[in-house]
Design a protein around this motif. Sequence first.
Motif, PDB file in Angstrom:
ATOM      1  N   LEU A  45       0.832  -1.197   0.000  1.00  0.00           N
ATOM      2  CA  LEU A  45       0.000   0.000   0.000  1.00  0.00           C
ATOM      3  C   LEU A  45       0.872   1.254   0.000  1.00  0.00           C
ATOM      4  CD1 LEU A  45      -2.827   1.260   0.140  1.00  0.00           C
ATOM      5  CD2 LEU A  45      -2.694   1.080   2.637  1.00  0.00           C
ATOM      6  N   ALA A  46       1.920   1.247   0.810  1.00  0.00           N
ATOM      7  CA  ALA A  46       2.830   2.389   0.858  1.00  0.00           C
ATOM      8  C   ALA A  46       3.529   2.590  -0.491  1.00  0.00           C
ATOM      9  CB  ALA A  46       3.866   2.191   1.969  1.00  0.00           C
ATOM     10  N   ALA A  47       3.866   1.490  -1.156  1.00  0.00           N
ATOM     11  CA  ALA A  47       4.503   1.578  -2.473  1.00  0.00           C
ATOM     12  C   ALA A  47       3.548   2.187  -3.503  1.00  0.00           C
ATOM     13  CB  ALA A  47       4.962   0.192  -2.923  1.00  0.00           C
ATOM     14  N   ALA A  48       2.282   1.765  -3.459  1.00  0.00           N
ATOM     15  CA  ALA A  48       1.284   2.333  -4.372  1.00  0.00           C
ATOM     16  C   ALA A  48       1.087   3.817  -4.103  1.00  0.00           C
ATOM     17  CB  ALA A  48      -0.036   1.571  -4.237  1.00  0.00           C
ATOM     18  N   GLU A  49       1.064   4.210  -2.836  1.00  0.00           N
ATOM     19  CA  GLU A  49       0.920   5.629  -2.476  1.00  0.00           C
ATOM     20  C   GLU A  49       2.133   6.429  -2.960  1.00  0.00           C
ATOM     21  OE1 GLU A  49       0.423   5.352   1.714  1.00  0.00           O
ATOM     22  OE2 GLU A  49      -1.771   5.124   1.606  1.00  0.00           O
ATOM     23  N   ALA A  50       3.318   5.830  -2.855  1.00  0.00           N
ATOM     24  CA  ALA A  50       4.526   6.502  -3.344  1.00  0.00           C
ATOM     25  C   ALA A  50       4.450   6.712  -4.853  1.00  0.00           C
ATOM     26  CB  ALA A  50       5.766   5.680  -2.982  1.00  0.00           C
ATOM     27  N   GLY A  51       3.862   5.749  -5.559  1.00  0.00           N
ATOM     28  CA  GLY A  51       3.672   5.890  -6.999  1.00  0.00           C
ATOM     29  C   GLY A  51       2.753   7.050  -7.337  1.00  0.00           C
ATOM     30  N   VAL A  52       1.661   7.201  -6.582  1.00  0.00           N
ATOM     31  CA  VAL A  52       0.735   8.321  -6.796  1.00  0.00           C
ATOM     32  C   VAL A  52       1.450   9.650  -6.593  1.00  0.00           C
ATOM     33  CG1 VAL A  52      -1.305   9.502  -5.879  1.00  0.00           C
ATOM     34  CG2 VAL A  52      -1.348   7.026  -6.219  1.00  0.00           C
ATOM     35  N   GLU A  53       2.198   9.747  -5.500  1.00  0.00           N
ATOM     36  CA  GLU A  53       2.912  10.990  -5.194  1.00  0.00           C
ATOM     37  C   GLU A  53       3.928  11.325  -6.285  1.00  0.00           C
ATOM     38  OE1 GLU A  53       5.599  12.939  -1.562  1.00  0.00           O
ATOM     39  OE2 GLU A  53       4.622  10.990  -1.317  1.00  0.00           O
ATOM     40  N   ALA A  54       4.622  10.311  -6.804  1.00  0.00           N
ATOM     41  CA  ALA A  54       5.622  10.536  -7.847  1.00  0.00           C
ATOM     42  C   ALA A  54       4.971  11.050  -9.129  1.00  0.00           C
ATOM     43  CB  ALA A  54       6.397   9.246  -8.116  1.00  0.00           C
ATOM     44  N   VAL A  55       3.808  10.490  -9.494  1.00  0.00           N
ATOM     45  CA  VAL A  55       3.120  10.941 -10.705  1.00  0.00           C
ATOM     46  C   VAL A  55       2.618  12.373 -10.532  1.00  0.00           C
ATOM     47  CG1 VAL A  55       1.091  10.574 -12.164  1.00  0.00           C
ATOM     48  CG2 VAL A  55       2.491   8.640 -11.486  1.00  0.00           C
ATOM     49  N   LEU A  56       2.120  12.701  -9.337  1.00  0.00           N
ATOM     50  CA  LEU A  56       1.668  14.075  -9.083  1.00  0.00           C
ATOM     51  C   LEU A  56       2.816  15.065  -9.252  1.00  0.00           C
ATOM     52  CD1 LEU A  56      -0.652  13.608  -5.958  1.00  0.00           C
ATOM     53  CD2 LEU A  56      -1.352  14.262  -8.271  1.00  0.00           C
ATOM     54  N   ASN A  57       4.009  14.657  -8.868  1.00  0.00           N
ATOM     55  CA  ASN A  57       5.166  15.548  -8.965  1.00  0.00           C
ATOM     56  C   ASN A  57       5.732  15.613 -10.376  1.00  0.00           C
ATOM     57  OD1 ASN A  57       5.086  16.212  -6.214  1.00  0.00           O
ATOM     58  ND2 ASN A  57       6.403  14.498  -5.652  1.00  0.00           N
ATOM     59  N   GLN A  58       5.778  14.455 -11.054  1.00  0.00           N
ATOM     60  CA  GLN A  58       6.458  14.380 -12.344  1.00  0.00           C
ATOM     61  C   GLN A  58       5.527  14.545 -13.544  1.00  0.00           C
ATOM     62  OE1 GLN A  58       8.932  10.838 -12.543  1.00  0.00           O
ATOM     63  NE2 GLN A  58       9.448  10.969 -10.367  1.00  0.00           N
ATOM     64  N   LYS A  59       4.236  14.286 -13.334  1.00  0.00           N
ATOM     65  CA  LYS A  59       3.245  14.384 -14.413  1.00  0.00           C
ATOM     66  C   LYS A  59       3.505  13.390 -15.544  1.00  0.00           C
ATOM     67  CE  LYS A  59       1.557  17.900 -12.180  1.00  0.00           C
ATOM     68  NZ  LYS A  59       0.383  17.726 -11.298  1.00  0.00           N
ATOM     69  N   THR A  60       4.246  12.331 -15.265  1.00  0.00           N
ATOM     70  CA  THR A  60       4.535  11.286 -16.248  1.00  0.00           C
ATOM     71  C   THR A  60       4.401   9.923 -15.587  1.00  0.00           C
ATOM     72  OG1 THR A  60       6.898  11.363 -15.726  1.00  0.00           O
ATOM     73  CG2 THR A  60       6.126  12.751 -17.547  1.00  0.00           C
ATOM     74  N   PRO A  61       4.218   8.846 -16.372  1.00  0.00           N
ATOM     75  CA  PRO A  61       4.151   7.500 -15.788  1.00  0.00           C
ATOM     76  C   PRO A  61       5.406   7.162 -15.011  1.00  0.00           C
ATOM     77  CG  PRO A  61       3.401   7.469 -18.068  1.00  0.00           C
ATOM     78  CD  PRO A  61       3.989   8.829 -17.830  1.00  0.00           C
ATOM     79  N   GLY A  65       9.123   0.241  -9.134  1.00  0.00           N
ATOM     80  CA  GLY A  65      10.371  -0.400  -8.719  1.00  0.00           C
ATOM     81  C   GLY A  65      11.586   0.506  -8.832  1.00  0.00           C
ATOM     82  N   SER A  66      11.460   1.592  -9.604  1.00  0.00           N
ATOM     83  CA  SER A  66      12.591   2.511  -9.767  1.00  0.00           C
ATOM     84  C   SER A  66      12.612   3.599  -8.703  1.00  0.00           C
ATOM     85  CB  SER A  66      12.529   3.175 -11.155  1.00  0.00           C
ATOM     86  OG  SER A  66      11.387   4.031 -11.245  1.00  0.00           O
ATOM     87  N   LEU A  67      11.587   3.646  -7.853  1.00  0.00           N
ATOM     88  CA  LEU A  67      11.539   4.660  -6.813  1.00  0.00           C
ATOM     89  C   LEU A  67      12.469   4.290  -5.660  1.00  0.00           C
ATOM     90  CD1 LEU A  67       7.667   5.316  -6.717  1.00  0.00           C
ATOM     91  CD2 LEU A  67       9.433   6.705  -7.822  1.00  0.00           C
ATOM     92  N   PRO A  68      12.959   5.264  -4.903  1.00  0.00           N
ATOM     93  CA  PRO A  68      13.890   4.972  -3.800  1.00  0.00           C
ATOM     94  C   PRO A  68      13.325   3.964  -2.811  1.00  0.00           C
ATOM     95  CG  PRO A  68      13.790   7.334  -4.229  1.00  0.00           C
ATOM     96  CD  PRO A  68      12.724   6.709  -5.068  1.00  0.00           C
TER      97      PRO A  68
END
Length: 246
Positions: A45-61, A65-68
């Motif tokens: 769940l935390a990994a999925a939330e981190a994915g959402v936050e990354a997309v909000l910041n980067q505006k790209t897919p 697995g590449s996140l810290p």
Amino acid sequence: MKKGQVLLIVVMFLATALTVALTATYQSITETQLTKLEEENQKALAAAEAGVEAVLNQKTPVNIGSLPNLSSFSGQAEIKNTLSTTFITPLLQKDEQYTFYLANYPNLNSYWNGSLNIYLKTESACPSLELTQIKNDNSLIRNIIDPCNKINDPNNLRLGTTTGELLDGFNFNYKLSNSISIANTKILIIRILFAPTRIGIKGSTDLPLQGTTILSVAQSNTGIEKKIQLFQSYPQIPSEFFVTSF
């Protein structure tokens, strides 16, 4: 005879002790497995939330697995905007409003032309709304939806309603008797006047996007998968800007 009875008692005692020991071991193993499963669920769940936050910041897919610190997870987070003829608001409280964009955000050009059906769903028998259209010349058109005639309406702003129907899984109490024709309108502001109400909007053609939808799916190396879908609406205009009385 006595030796046989003693042997039987010993065997029964050993069997009972073995049963207790096995039961305790099984419970311990089960609890450990459940704890690990819960831990894996929380991590996914935390990994999925981190994915959402990354997309909000980067505006790209984003490859999760590449996140810290998430190399042990697979999956992707991405923007999933899809046009539709229907839109359902969250439940709005009394005096709250929803800003519905009828021109492409953020430039507010390319006006949507068509007709809208408005639906109301509330716990109360008598929901009431104020509709404010902001036109391309910044003029305003106001109407009210007041099925139970609770509002004094000397300006004849009331729109007719009829029994509601099912829309996108929601059973609405009321809907407008006739659709509203929309032309050269930038924004439709819907304000709740009385009971908490959910609004359904159905257009004659695909409606403009009202925000950004992000879908994030994370899977652990043990097969635990978590999916998060987040809708982030475009900016909402504070209700204080358009409060009126009838």
